[in-house]
Design an enzyme around this catalytic site. Sequence first.
Site, PDB file in Angstrom:
ATOM      1  CG  ASN A   9      39.528  45.380  44.027  1.00 56.61           C
ATOM      2  OD1 ASN A   9      40.233  46.264  44.500  1.00 56.61           O
ATOM      3  ND2 ASN A   9      39.756  44.082  44.245  1.00 56.61           N
ATOM      4  CD1 TRP A  10      39.262  51.273  40.878  1.00 57.46           C
ATOM      5  CD2 TRP A  10      40.630  53.023  41.171  1.00 57.46           C
ATOM      6  NE1 TRP A  10      38.606  52.403  40.453  1.00 57.46           N
ATOM      7  CE2 TRP A  10      39.414  53.487  40.618  1.00 57.46           C
ATOM      8  CE3 TRP A  10      41.638  53.962  41.441  1.00 57.46           C
ATOM      9  CZ2 TRP A  10      39.179  54.831  40.324  1.00 57.46           C
ATOM     10  CZ3 TRP A  10      41.413  55.302  41.168  1.00 57.46           C
ATOM     11  CH2 TRP A  10      40.198  55.731  40.603  1.00 57.46           C
ATOM     12  CE  LYS A  11      42.201  42.862  41.356  1.00 59.63           C
ATOM     13  NZ  LYS A  11      42.522  41.460  41.138  1.00 59.63           N
ATOM     14  CG  HIS A  96      39.965  40.634  46.966  1.00 59.98           C
ATOM     15  ND1 HIS A  96      41.032  39.958  46.424  1.00 59.98           N
ATOM     16  CD2 HIS A  96      39.208  41.044  45.927  1.00 59.98           C
ATOM     17  CE1 HIS A  96      40.920  39.963  45.114  1.00 59.98           C
ATOM     18  NE2 HIS A  96      39.814  40.623  44.779  1.00 59.98           N
ATOM     19  CD  GLU A  98      44.094  40.137  44.080  1.00 64.79           C
ATOM     20  OE1 GLU A  98      44.166  41.350  44.366  1.00 64.79           O
ATOM     21  OE2 GLU A  98      43.784  39.730  42.938  1.00 64.79           O
ATOM     22  CD  GLU A 166      36.011  38.985  43.511  1.00 61.33           C
ATOM     23  OE1 GLU A 166      35.955  39.704  42.513  1.00 61.33           O
ATOM     24  OE2 GLU A 166      36.921  39.063  44.339  1.00 61.33           O
ATOM     25  N   GLY A 172      41.608  37.469  37.618  1.00 59.76           N
ATOM     26  CA  GLY A 172      42.826  37.721  36.836  1.00 59.76           C
ATOM     27  C   GLY A 172      43.043  36.689  35.753  1.00 59.76           C
ATOM     28  CB  SER A 212      37.996  37.184  34.112  1.00 61.97           C
ATOM     29  OG  SER A 212      39.223  36.817  34.718  1.00 61.97           O
ATOM     30  N   GLY A 233      37.716  43.962  38.568  1.00 64.54           N
ATOM     31  CA  GLY A 233      39.103  44.317  38.858  1.00 64.54           C
ATOM     32  C   GLY A 233      39.726  45.095  37.713  1.00 64.54           C
TER      33      GLY A 233
END
Length: 252
Positions: A9-11, A96, A98, A166, A172, A212, A233
Amino acid sequence: MKKKIIVGNWKMNPTTLDEAKRIYKSTKASAGKLKNVTVVACPPFIYTSAFLKSKTDSSLAIGVQNAYFEPQGSFTGEISPLMLKDLGVKYAIIGHSERRVRGETDEMIAKKVQLLLETGIKVILCVGEKTRNEDGSHLDFIKDQIKSSLDKVNAKNIGNLLIAYEPVWAIGAKEAMDSASIYEMTLFIKKVLSDLYGHEDAISTPVLYGGSVNFRNASEIFITGKVDGLLVGRESVNPPGFAELLKAVDSI
Ligand code: PEP
């Protein structure tokens, strides 16, 4: 042996097309050397068409990080699953944390999952608790997230579903969740799926862990956590680290 699956997931990274091409090229070269792992890169929408010139190229599948829940029409700024399918996108990350934190509801997620599966795009459904305490209420929370997200799904489409567990507090972060606890959650999620769709479908639905993951802890998470895959990520946009991670998992 069933292939393991690793999703990057490149975000909202990187900020230039040149850099995106560099990461893609390196990921594709690493993925091309693997025997036991399917690799999926999920860059920002804007870069996907640059990577999908050849629909027959299968060493690195392309996914997206979101999609809209209507097929077409007056929805300014949104992207339809039909457009993604036409472009050759194979996977979509949905729900997700986020996105949930910025207003995506279970109902929107359920509609997205339904339309994407009907369109023939594989869905990586993200679930995860924000916090944990000793009363185990996170288990009910995860069960409810799964149930409400799959509310509208026709059981015949379940073969295209993946679940990414997740825990929000591990995204993160400095360290991943410990592998023994990941194993507990893998079993719990399979049990929830089994209650919904029966044992066979529950066993064949891949359960991924995300939060992570890096090249140092990936093998341990597979071995002790008994996951079917990983959602990665930060390490997925770090070509040397991601190459190491893929190599390590391929050799398990
Ligand atoms: C993610 O956002 O899906 C994720 C797992 O991020 P990271 O690996 O950076 O924790």
